[in-house]
Design a protein around this motif. Sequence first.
Motif, PDB file in Angstrom:
ATOM      1  N   SER A  89       0.932  -1.210   0.016  1.00 40.07           N
ATOM      2  CA  SER A  89      -0.070   0.033   0.130  1.00 40.07           C
ATOM      3  C   SER A  89       0.880   1.347   0.015  1.00 40.07           C
ATOM      4  O   SER A  89       0.607   2.145  -0.592  1.00 40.07           O
ATOM      5  N   SER A  90       2.010   1.247   1.052  1.00 37.45           N
ATOM      6  CA  SER A  90       2.774   2.422   0.959  1.00 37.45           C
ATOM      7  C   SER A  90       3.668   2.924  -0.137  1.00 37.45           C
ATOM      8  O   SER A  90       4.449   3.594  -0.096  1.00 37.45           O
ATOM      9  N   ARG A  91       3.657   1.945  -1.030  1.00 33.83           N
ATOM     10  CA  ARG A  91       4.914   2.367  -2.191  1.00 33.83           C
ATOM     11  C   ARG A  91       4.573   3.517  -3.039  1.00 33.83           C
ATOM     12  O   ARG A  91       3.401   3.647  -3.545  1.00 33.83           O
ATOM     13  N   TYR A  92       5.340   4.276  -3.292  1.00 35.59           N
ATOM     14  CA  TYR A  92       5.304   5.101  -4.553  1.00 35.59           C
ATOM     15  C   TYR A  92       6.817   5.436  -4.969  1.00 35.59           C
ATOM     16  O   TYR A  92       7.593   5.160  -4.579  1.00 35.59           O
ATOM     17  N   SER A  93       6.574   6.142  -6.361  1.00 35.69           N
ATOM     18  CA  SER A  93       8.083   6.534  -7.002  1.00 35.69           C
ATOM     19  C   SER A  93       8.115   7.710  -7.029  1.00 35.69           C
ATOM     20  O   SER A  93       9.401   8.215  -7.300  1.00 35.69           O
ATOM     21  N   SER A  94       7.171   8.606  -7.236  1.00 35.48           N
ATOM     22  CA  SER A  94       7.309  10.116  -7.417  1.00 35.48           C
ATOM     23  C   SER A  94       7.847  10.874  -6.332  1.00 35.48           C
ATOM     24  O   SER A  94       7.892  10.519  -5.104  1.00 35.48           O
ATOM     25  N   ASP A  95       8.681  11.808  -6.704  1.00 35.64           N
ATOM     26  CA  ASP A  95       9.377  12.788  -5.627  1.00 35.64           C
ATOM     27  C   ASP A  95       8.428  13.993  -5.288  1.00 35.64           C
ATOM     28  O   ASP A  95       9.029  14.993  -4.984  1.00 35.64           O
ATOM     29  N   ASN A  96       7.412  13.855  -6.042  1.00 32.26           N
ATOM     30  CA  ASN A  96       6.488  15.064  -5.762  1.00 32.26           C
ATOM     31  C   ASN A  96       5.345  14.874  -4.533  1.00 32.26           C
ATOM     32  O   ASN A  96       4.593  13.387  -5.055  1.00 32.26           O
ATOM     33  N   VAL A  97       5.149  15.485  -3.546  1.00 30.46           N
ATOM     34  CA  VAL A  97       4.235  15.045  -2.628  1.00 30.46           C
ATOM     35  C   VAL A  97       2.928  14.658  -3.123  1.00 30.46           C
ATOM     36  O   VAL A  97       2.169  13.651  -2.673  1.00 30.46           O
ATOM     37  N   GLU A  98       2.156  15.551  -3.994  1.00 27.62           N
ATOM     38  CA  GLU A  98       0.888  15.324  -4.415  1.00 27.62           C
ATOM     39  C   GLU A  98       0.698  14.096  -5.191  1.00 27.62           C
ATOM     40  O   GLU A  98      -0.210  13.284  -5.222  1.00 27.62           O
ATOM     41  N   ASN A  99       1.904  13.656  -6.045  1.00 25.98           N
ATOM     42  CA  ASN A  99       1.815  12.465  -6.910  1.00 25.98           C
ATOM     43  C   ASN A  99       1.936  11.162  -6.064  1.00 25.98           C
ATOM     44  O   ASN A  99       1.423  10.182  -6.293  1.00 25.98           O
ATOM     45  N   ALA A 100       2.974  11.619  -5.229  1.00 28.26           N
ATOM     46  CA  ALA A 100       3.096  10.364  -4.191  1.00 28.26           C
ATOM     47  C   ALA A 100       1.961   9.882  -3.419  1.00 28.26           C
ATOM     48  O   ALA A 100       1.467   8.769  -3.088  1.00 28.26           O
ATOM     49  N   ARG A 101       1.214  10.911  -2.919  1.00 24.56           N
ATOM     50  CA  ARG A 101      -0.059  10.892  -2.204  1.00 24.56           C
ATOM     51  C   ARG A 101      -0.928  10.020  -3.028  1.00 24.56           C
ATOM     52  O   ARG A 101      -1.400   8.947  -2.509  1.00 24.56           O
ATOM     53  N   LYS A 102      -1.245  10.389  -4.310  1.00 20.52           N
ATOM     54  CA  LYS A 102      -2.187   9.643  -5.052  1.00 20.52           C
ATOM     55  C   LYS A 102      -1.469   8.351  -5.358  1.00 20.52           C
ATOM     56  O   LYS A 102      -2.505   7.255  -5.189  1.00 20.52           O
ATOM     57  N   GLU A 103      -0.198   8.090  -5.623  1.00 19.91           N
ATOM     58  CA  GLU A 103       0.074   6.804  -5.758  1.00 19.91           C
ATOM     59  C   GLU A 103      -0.156   5.588  -4.403  1.00 19.91           C
ATOM     60  O   GLU A 103      -0.688   4.654  -4.610  1.00 19.91           O
ATOM     61  N   VAL A 104      -0.226   6.284  -3.016  1.00 22.23           N
ATOM     62  CA  VAL A 104      -0.432   5.443  -1.809  1.00 22.23           C
ATOM     63  C   VAL A 104      -1.872   5.299  -2.131  1.00 22.23           C
ATOM     64  O   VAL A 104      -2.145   3.965  -1.805  1.00 22.23           O
ATOM     65  N   ILE A 105      -2.594   6.113  -2.403  1.00 17.15           N
ATOM     66  CA  ILE A 105      -4.036   6.125  -2.235  1.00 17.15           C
ATOM     67  C   ILE A 105      -4.525   4.847  -3.115  1.00 17.15           C
ATOM     68  O   ILE A 105      -5.135   4.028  -2.647  1.00 17.15           O
ATOM     69  N   ASN A 106      -3.655   5.098  -4.326  1.00 18.44           N
ATOM     70  CA  ASN A 106      -4.164   4.115  -5.467  1.00 18.44           C
ATOM     71  C   ASN A 106      -3.673   2.703  -5.037  1.00 18.44           C
ATOM     72  O   ASN A 106      -4.532   1.815  -5.197  1.00 18.44           O
ATOM     73  N   ASN A 107      -2.464   2.515  -4.448  1.00 17.72           N
ATOM     74  CA  ASN A 107      -1.989   1.240  -4.202  1.00 17.72           C
ATOM     75  C   ASN A 107      -2.821   0.458  -3.036  1.00 17.72           C
ATOM     76  O   ASN A 107      -3.033  -0.519  -3.034  1.00 17.72           O
ATOM     77  N   ALA A 108      -3.219   1.379  -2.023  1.00 15.76           N
ATOM     78  CA  ALA A 108      -3.860   0.890  -0.898  1.00 15.76           C
ATOM     79  C   ALA A 108      -5.373   0.254  -1.450  1.00 15.76           C
ATOM     80  O   ALA A 108      -5.543  -0.995  -1.178  1.00 15.76           O
ATOM     81  N   ASN A 109      -6.003   1.002  -2.387  1.00 14.71           N
ATOM     82  CA  ASN A 109      -7.182   0.712  -2.891  1.00 14.71           C
ATOM     83  C   ASN A 109      -7.116  -0.504  -3.609  1.00 14.71           C
ATOM     84  O   ASN A 109      -7.935  -1.375  -3.626  1.00 14.71           O
ATOM     85  N   LEU A 110      -5.929  -0.578  -4.212  1.00 17.83           N
ATOM     86  CA  LEU A 110      -5.777  -1.887  -5.083  1.00 17.83           C
ATOM     87  C   LEU A 110      -5.408  -3.008  -4.292  1.00 17.83           C
ATOM     88  O   LEU A 110      -6.144  -4.107  -4.534  1.00 17.83           O
ATOM     89  N   PHE A 111      -4.890  -2.845  -3.277  1.00 15.75           N
ATOM     90  CA  PHE A 111      -4.656  -3.956  -2.298  1.00 15.75           C
ATOM     91  C   PHE A 111      -6.192  -4.379  -1.779  1.00 15.75           C
ATOM     92  O   PHE A 111      -6.365  -5.614  -1.574  1.00 15.75           O
ATOM     93  N   ILE A 112      -6.965  -3.420  -1.447  1.00 10.90           N
ATOM     94  CA  ILE A 112      -8.097  -3.967  -0.713  1.00 10.90           C
ATOM     95  C   ILE A 112      -9.016  -4.575  -1.647  1.00 10.90           C
ATOM     96  O   ILE A 112      -9.655  -5.527  -1.208  1.00 10.90           O
ATOM     97  N   GLU A 113      -9.019  -4.060  -2.962  1.00  7.35           N
ATOM     98  CA  GLU A 113      -9.866  -4.646  -3.970  1.00  7.35           C
ATOM     99  C   GLU A 113      -9.368  -6.232  -3.926  1.00  7.35           C
ATOM    100  O   GLU A 113     -10.007  -7.120  -4.373  1.00  7.35           O
ATOM    101  N   ARG A 114      -7.760  -6.337  -4.104  1.00  7.59           N
ATOM    102  CA  ARG A 114      -7.223  -7.731  -4.514  1.00  7.59           C
ATOM    103  C   ARG A 114      -7.762  -8.388  -3.471  1.00  7.59           C
ATOM    104  O   ARG A 114      -7.924  -9.666  -3.466  1.00  7.59           O
ATOM    105  N   ALA A 115      -7.564  -8.100  -2.066  1.00 14.40           N
ATOM    106  CA  ALA A 115      -8.000  -8.864  -0.961  1.00 14.40           C
ATOM    107  C   ALA A 115      -9.317  -9.364  -0.962  1.00 14.40           C
ATOM    108  O   ALA A 115      -9.674 -10.600  -0.684  1.00 14.40           O
ATOM    109  N   ASP A 116     -10.373  -8.617  -1.440  1.00 14.32           N
ATOM    110  CA  ASP A 116     -11.666  -8.845  -1.356  1.00 14.32           C
ATOM    111  C   ASP A 116     -11.956 -10.028  -2.480  1.00 14.32           C
ATOM    112  O   ASP A 116     -12.373 -10.969  -2.340  1.00 14.32           O
ATOM    113  N   LYS A 117     -11.245  -9.763  -3.666  1.00 12.37           N
ATOM    114  CA  LYS A 117     -11.442 -10.747  -4.743  1.00 12.37           C
ATOM    115  C   LYS A 117     -10.677 -12.112  -4.572  1.00 12.37           C
ATOM    116  O   LYS A 117     -11.323 -13.088  -4.831  1.00 12.37           O
ATOM    117  N   ALA A 118      -9.789 -11.953  -3.817  1.00 11.95           N
ATOM    118  CA  ALA A 118      -8.968 -13.203  -3.392  1.00 11.95           C
ATOM    119  C   ALA A 118      -9.831 -14.107  -2.558  1.00 11.95           C
ATOM    120  O   ALA A 118      -9.552 -15.487  -2.950  1.00 11.95           O
TER     121      ALA A 118
END
Length: 307
Positions: free
Chosen positions: A73-102
């Motif tokens: 969930s907490s992975r990001y690659s950007s060195d821009n705060v707003e983009n990094a924030r979006k990446e974390v939100i997106n990765n966490a949502n992906l994890f949650i979705e994946r866990a439910d589907k699993a």
Amino acid sequence: MKEVQETAEKIRTMEIRGAGRIAKAAAEVIRDYAAGLEAASIEEFAAGITEVSNYLISTRPTAVSLPNAVKLSSRYSSDNVENARKEVINNANLFIERADKALGRIGKIGAGRVQDGDVIMTHCNSHAALSIITTAFEDGKNISVIATESRPRRQGLLTVRRLNGFGIPTTLIVDSAVRYYMKDVDKVIVGADAIAANGALVNKIGTSQLALAAHEARKSFMVAAETFKFSPSTILGIPIEIEERSTDEVVDPSVLAELPHVQVKNPAFDFTPSEYIDMIVTDIGIIPPAMAYIVIKEHLGWEFEEI
Ligand SMILES: O=P(O)(O)OC[C@H]1O[C@H](OP(=O)(O)O)[C@H](O)[C@@H]1O
């Protein structure tokens, strides 16, 4: 930070429990924390995320789903705060979705191995194992379940309540009756808190006695585990720590106070060697325990990137 502390406390006290549920709760709280994190620089953002990640991981040491969820969930690659924030939100949502589907996929795949008329023994309260059992029942298979009480926290009561809700005939037994009833069982289905690179299972204390009894009676032993329950750090030789919980869960402190020569031990989990496991039902299919290394490498291989 208040929300993080509340979730961490719920995980520690087991108000939120079950390896999969813990992982989802951690992903949700990291997402919300990242969304509201005030950071003037990417360094400040990184410091906040790292602090919260470590704090969440420290709540329960055994279920590897927790550090895996935090890491994914907490992975990001950007060195821009707003983009990094979006990446974390997106990765966490992906994890949650994946866990439910699993859970749904494990249920479907595992139910294929359940036969009409099977008597299934299960231990503790695993959402993944229950997904297989309830899916098989909903597919029209006439099954019944023997569920262990699972001392000391008695999560077996949650299991029998859920099975009862589906109308599945269920027998509740004490943990020490496992071998006595194994003759009546067709297969054992349990969940997982962690699976090591060598295919060994870490699950609720007492799981290894079910495995041993099943092996002796030549009954099939099936593990239900999402891929995020596999432990990358075991490839690097880091052993899985077994959580020792408070002795208050086992015996009332006032009783113990009168017994100065007695100590109490309360390990929450034990190890089941891979040779006692017939198959692991994961969200990417059924695998033999010997394939654990491949799952780790192909699905969670960040430790290799970091070496
Ligand atoms: O993720 P799911 O399949 O729900 O559960 C996996 C395992 O997590 C539980 O641990 P605890 O009760 O939190 O200590 C049990 O050991 C259970 O088998």
